[in-house]
Enzyme design. Sequence first.
Site, PDB file in Angstrom:
ATOM      1  N   ARG A 208       0.860  -1.186   0.000  1.00 31.96           N
ATOM      2  CA  ARG A 208       0.000   0.000   0.000  1.00 31.96           C
ATOM      3  C   ARG A 208       0.893   1.232   0.000  1.00 31.96           C
ATOM      4  O   ARG A 208       1.905   1.287   0.732  1.00 31.96           O
ATOM      5  CB  ARG A 208      -0.921   0.026   1.228  1.00 31.96           C
ATOM      6  CG  ARG A 208      -2.094  -0.938   1.162  1.00 31.96           C
ATOM      7  CD  ARG A 208      -3.122  -0.543   0.099  1.00 31.96           C
ATOM      8  NE  ARG A 208      -4.259  -1.457   0.014  1.00 31.96           N
ATOM      9  CZ  ARG A 208      -4.352  -2.505  -0.826  1.00 31.96           C
ATOM     10  NH1 ARG A 208      -3.370  -2.769  -1.668  1.00 31.96           N
ATOM     11  NH2 ARG A 208      -5.423  -3.262  -0.824  1.00 31.96           N
ATOM     12  N   GLU A 237      -3.710   7.326  -3.913  1.00 35.66           N
ATOM     13  CA  GLU A 237      -4.202   6.955  -5.243  1.00 35.66           C
ATOM     14  C   GLU A 237      -5.645   7.405  -5.371  1.00 35.66           C
ATOM     15  O   GLU A 237      -6.388   7.343  -4.392  1.00 35.66           O
ATOM     16  CB  GLU A 237      -4.132   5.426  -5.415  1.00 35.66           C
ATOM     17  CG  GLU A 237      -2.710   4.877  -5.416  1.00 35.66           C
ATOM     18  CD  GLU A 237      -2.681   3.337  -5.377  1.00 35.66           C
ATOM     19  OE1 GLU A 237      -3.752   2.701  -5.530  1.00 35.66           O
ATOM     20  OE2 GLU A 237      -1.586   2.794  -5.182  1.00 35.66           O
ATOM     21  N   HIS A 254      -0.604   0.240  -9.539  1.00 31.43           N
ATOM     22  CA  HIS A 254      -1.243  -0.678  -8.578  1.00 31.43           C
ATOM     23  C   HIS A 254      -1.828  -1.893  -9.314  1.00 31.43           C
ATOM     24  O   HIS A 254      -3.015  -2.195  -9.207  1.00 31.43           O
ATOM     25  CB  HIS A 254      -2.332   0.057  -7.780  1.00 31.43           C
ATOM     26  CG  HIS A 254      -2.821  -0.706  -6.582  1.00 31.43           C
ATOM     27  ND1 HIS A 254      -3.409  -0.101  -5.510  1.00 31.43           N
ATOM     28  CD2 HIS A 254      -2.835  -2.035  -6.287  1.00 31.43           C
ATOM     29  CE1 HIS A 254      -3.768  -1.003  -4.616  1.00 31.43           C
ATOM     30  NE2 HIS A 254      -3.424  -2.200  -5.070  1.00 31.43           N
TER      31      HIS A 254
HETATM   32  N1  LIG Z   1      -0.121  -4.199  -5.206  1.00 31.00           N
HETATM   33  C1  LIG Z   1      -1.124  -5.028  -5.245  1.00 31.00           C
HETATM   34  O1  LIG Z   1      -1.728  -5.188  -6.288  1.00 31.00           O
HETATM   35  C2  LIG Z   1      -1.514  -5.802  -4.040  1.00 31.00           C
HETATM   36  C3  LIG Z   1      -1.251  -5.348  -2.766  1.00 31.00           C
HETATM   37  N2  LIG Z   1      -1.614  -6.093  -1.678  1.00 31.00           N
HETATM   38  C4  LIG Z   1      -1.303  -5.569  -0.336  1.00 31.00           C
HETATM   39  O2  LIG Z   1      -0.336  -6.420   0.259  1.00 31.00           O
HETATM   40  C5  LIG Z   1      -0.691  -6.610   1.618  1.00 31.00           C
HETATM   41  C6  LIG Z   1      -0.091  -7.916   2.120  1.00 31.00           C
HETATM   42  O3  LIG Z   1      -0.661  -9.002   1.446  1.00 31.00           O
HETATM   43  P1  LIG Z   1      -0.594 -10.485   2.041  1.00 31.00           P
HETATM   44  O4  LIG Z   1       0.795 -10.892   2.344  1.00 31.00           O
HETATM   45  O5  LIG Z   1      -1.294 -11.351   1.103  1.00 31.00           O
HETATM   46  O6  LIG Z   1      -1.372 -10.299   3.380  1.00 31.00           O
HETATM   47  P2  LIG Z   1      -1.344 -11.233   4.670  1.00 31.00           P
HETATM   48  O7  LIG Z   1      -2.376 -10.715   5.579  1.00 31.00           O
HETATM   49  O8  LIG Z   1      -1.380 -12.657   4.259  1.00 31.00           O
HETATM   50  O9  LIG Z   1       0.102 -10.954   5.294  1.00 31.00           O
HETATM   51  C7  LIG Z   1       0.521  -9.737   5.801  1.00 31.00           C
HETATM   52  C8  LIG Z   1       1.573  -9.991   6.841  1.00 31.00           C
HETATM   53  O10 LIG Z   1       2.117  -8.747   7.271  1.00 31.00           O
HETATM   54  C9  LIG Z   1       2.408  -8.867   8.658  1.00 31.00           C
HETATM   55  N3  LIG Z   1       2.529  -7.536   9.244  1.00 31.00           N
HETATM   56  C10 LIG Z   1       1.550  -6.683   9.614  1.00 31.00           C
HETATM   57  N4  LIG Z   1       2.088  -5.536  10.088  1.00 31.00           N
HETATM   58  C11 LIG Z   1       3.436  -5.678  10.018  1.00 31.00           C
HETATM   59  C12 LIG Z   1       4.521  -4.835  10.333  1.00 31.00           C
HETATM   60  N5  LIG Z   1       4.365  -3.624  10.845  1.00 31.00           N
HETATM   61  N6  LIG Z   1       5.782  -5.296  10.101  1.00 31.00           N
HETATM   62  C13 LIG Z   1       5.979  -6.523   9.579  1.00 31.00           C
HETATM   63  N7  LIG Z   1       4.978  -7.381   9.270  1.00 31.00           N
HETATM   64  C14 LIG Z   1       3.728  -6.949   9.476  1.00 31.00           C
HETATM   65  C15 LIG Z   1       1.248  -9.678   9.215  1.00 31.00           C
HETATM   66  O11 LIG Z   1       1.606 -10.288  10.436  1.00 31.00           O
HETATM   67  C16 LIG Z   1       1.024 -10.679   8.094  1.00 31.00           C
HETATM   68  O12 LIG Z   1       1.706 -11.893   8.315  1.00 31.00           O
HETATM   69  C17 LIG Z   1      -2.229  -6.571   1.612  1.00 31.00           C
HETATM   70  O13 LIG Z   1      -2.751  -6.231   2.864  1.00 31.00           O
HETATM   71  C18 LIG Z   1      -2.531  -5.539   0.581  1.00 31.00           C
HETATM   72  O14 LIG Z   1      -2.635  -4.274   1.183  1.00 31.00           O
HETATM   73  C19 LIG Z   1      -2.198  -7.307  -1.812  1.00 31.00           C
HETATM   74  C20 LIG Z   1      -2.473  -7.808  -3.057  1.00 31.00           C
HETATM   75  C21 LIG Z   1      -2.219  -7.072  -4.268  1.00 31.00           C
HETATM   76  O1  LIG Z   2      -5.917  -7.379  -3.287  1.00 27.81           O
HETATM   77  C1  LIG Z   2      -5.443  -6.280  -2.941  1.00 27.81           C
HETATM   78  O2  LIG Z   2      -5.266  -5.963  -1.759  1.00 27.81           O
HETATM   79  C2  LIG Z   2      -5.049  -5.308  -3.970  1.00 27.81           C
HETATM   80  O3  LIG Z   2      -4.268  -4.419  -3.741  1.00 27.81           O
HETATM   81  C3  LIG Z   2      -5.695  -5.433  -5.293  1.00 27.81           C
HETATM   82  O4  LIG Z   2      -4.789  -5.693  -6.307  1.00 27.81           O
HETATM   83  C4  LIG Z   2      -6.441  -4.152  -5.520  1.00 27.81           C
HETATM   84  O5  LIG Z   2      -7.095  -4.153  -6.742  1.00 27.81           O
HETATM   85  P1  LIG Z   2      -8.426  -3.253  -6.896  1.00 27.81           P
HETATM   86  O6  LIG Z   2      -9.371  -3.795  -5.902  1.00 27.81           O
HETATM   87  O7  LIG Z   2      -8.057  -1.851  -6.555  1.00 27.81           O
HETATM   88  O8  LIG Z   2      -8.869  -3.476  -8.287  1.00 27.81           O
END
Ligand SMILES: NC(=O)C1=CN([C@@H]2O[C@H](COP(=O)(O)OP(=O)(O)OC[C@H]3O[C@@H](n4cnc5c(N)ncnc54)[C@H](O)[C@@H]3O)[C@@H](O)[C@H]2O)C=CC1
Ligand SMILES: O=C(O)C(=O)[C@H](O)COP(=O)(O)O
Length: 374
Positions: A208, A237, A254
Amino acid sequence: MKIYYDENMPFAREFFSGLGELVPFAGRELSQETAAEADVLLVRSITRVNQALLQSNKQIQFVGTATIGVDHIDQAYLNSRNISFSAAPGCNAVSVAEYVLSALVVLAERYLLDLSGLTVGIVGAGNTGTRLSEKLKALGIRYYLCDPLLAEQGDEREFVSLERVLSCDVISLHVPLTTAGQYPSYHLLNRERLTRLTDKQILINACRGEVVDNQALLELKQAGHGLKLVWDVWENEPDILMPLIDHTEIATAHIAGYSLEGKARGTEMLYLALCKQLKIKPKLTLSQFLPPASITHVEIKQHFDEIILNQLVKMVYDVRRDDGIFRQQLSCQGFDMLRKNYPVRREFSAVTVALAEQASNNDVPHQLGFNFPR
Ligand SMILES: NC(=O)C1=CN([C@@H]2O[C@H](COP(=O)(O)OP(=O)(O)OC[C@H]3O[C@@H](n4cnc5c(N)ncnc54)[C@H](O)[C@@H]3O)[C@@H](O)[C@H]2O)C=CC1
Ligand SMILES: O=C(O)C(=O)[C@H](O)COP(=O)(O)O
């Protein structure tokens, strides 16, 4: 039953038309008046779901987001109204990991870096950080995990401090956006931590935008700091800090999680959650709807080496395509339209890598995520 769904949700018609009357909406334009009609509301990350959106809706039963991140959802408010909520944890974790890998391959070529000699610090070892670590391991790249929450929960992997991961050659951020709790991630990379990074490091943000202080980063770069940036997510964004773009190595809108599989898995996960809520047996699966990839089969005739693996990675997903589109099209299309018009991208698993008889029997492609008949 009226099911309102974000128009940018692949296969929503296919999955939900048997469950109710479908009403698409544009994610940033959903008003309180329109939302008042919904029995079920299915959003993506750009729709804030909170009291301001739902206070006129007296009948809503279910809210779902087809995303991993949930920072756009006021879950306490939904709880207070007894509205069921479901997200899609892990749906596009592979997609983000493949984005990071593609970026590393591209930067290694650009700067003649030996990938296997680099250390990668992964901040956040949940679904995405873990998928990334598996791919790095397959390539023999050393990584370090920082996740104090998982460490405290007894996860048996080895964890290091934030300061340790911030000293790695590459730092890749995979934390949720949080502002409360013991480890809030808002501006985790603040001015002070950014200043301590060196000219030789690579910083990747595909979680993010608000996890890094973008203004402080811009000022650091404007002062001539050599830190290399791979930037998929931005503060505020779609109104991002435009001057930062010129200081990035790779800049995208993104879309790290925008593989077709990743987005569609999010829709499928909401379908399963809604069927559960409605006590209906699910009849549909994503495999019914996913089209074949444009390249489905590759035969390798020689010994695997880093060059072949890098070519394989770029053949399926070369992040330079999205970086090019971003730089050329952002000013005319705008951030949201770039995302809405995102070209099809498939995951490594859509491609089967077969070895000719004389090729070495090395299962790295399988560990990287390719289909690999053994
Ligand atoms: N750029 C994109 O298109 C996407 C972005 N994302 C973002 O990536 C983030 C992470 O995704 P996942 O790994 O799948 O989520 P997840 O929930 O499986 O893992 C996140 C991990 O971060 C850890 N965490 C939380 N705060 C922390 C901190 N201050 N320092 C270190 N570790 C910390 C948690 O304990 C957890 O294990 C999502 O919450 C979302 O905001 C997710 C998918 C797509
Ligand atoms: O799954 C997440 O978390 C993400 O960051 C997605 O890639 C966000 O995609 P949109 O929902 O903005 O299309």
